[in-house]
Design an enzyme around this catalytic site. Structure first.
Site, mmCIF file in Angstrom:
data_model
loop_
_atom_site.group_PDB
_atom_site.id
_atom_site.type_symbol
_atom_site.label_atom_id
_atom_site.label_comp_id
_atom_site.label_asym_id
_atom_site.label_seq_id
_atom_site.Cartn_x
_atom_site.Cartn_y
_atom_site.Cartn_z
ATOM 1 N N CYS A 45 49.291 61.484 52.690
ATOM 2 C CA CYS A 45 49.400 62.461 51.931
ATOM 3 C C CYS A 45 50.572 62.674 50.890
ATOM 4 O O CYS A 45 50.424 63.230 49.960
ATOM 5 C CB CYS A 45 49.353 63.721 52.919
ATOM 6 N N SER A 46 51.662 61.933 51.316
ATOM 7 C CA SER A 46 52.777 62.142 50.581
ATOM 8 C C SER A 46 52.429 61.011 49.395
ATOM 9 O O SER A 46 52.949 61.248 48.068
ATOM 10 C CB SER A 46 54.153 61.451 51.218
#
Length: 154
Positions: A45-46
């Site tokens: 997600c980062s």
């Protein structure tokens, strides 16, 4: 139920990282890049969020806004934005209403275990019409693929 190009987009309204209500109707005549991701501050997600932030100027030039959606809280989004220096909006969908409406919440399978969760998905929307729908995407280089796809609609 998966959504497809040329379908009406589900309407949505949710709190952003500043605890302000944001709705699809706030972006008339703009392209909305709406992406669903499982969890703030996790590796994939980062990567995805940072890729969208790094290409934000390119998206802005094409009259597009980037909105990330996850079940995380407003407070979690604030920490994620600060930690990764993100430059786009994140919406809190704690009850999975928005992700369910877009077909981005459903059965997943990891190591033979089935569970319900966010299906990493992205939508290009303009004037409440879905122009592109991407399901089960890989985080790495996804933002670049979305940008290239958006250029076809200019």
């Amino acid at each position: 139920m998966k959504l497809e190009a040329n379908q009406q987009s589900p309407k949505f309204s949710a709190k952003n990282e500043n605890n302000k209500q944001v709705s699809l109707d706030d972006f008339k005549d703009k392209f909305v890049i709406l992406y669903f991701y499982p969890k703030d501050m996790t590796k994939g997600c980062s990567i995805e969020a940072n890729d969208f932030t790094s290409l934000l100027d390119e998206f802005n030039k094409l009259n597009a806004v980037i909105i990330g959606v996850s079940p995380d809280s407003v407070e979690s989004h604030q920490k994620f934005i600060k930690k990764d220096n993100l430059k786009h909006t994140l919406l809190s969908d704690s009850d999975n209403t928005i992700s369910s409406a877009f077909g981005a919440y459903g059965k997943k399978n990891m190591y033979g275990r089935e569970y319900m969760g966010i299906i990493r998905s992205t939508f290009i929307i303009k004037n409440n019409i879905i122009l592109e729908a991407f399901y089960n995407v890989k985080a790495t280089n996804h933002a670049k693929k979305v940008l290239e796809s958006l250029k076809k609609h200019i």
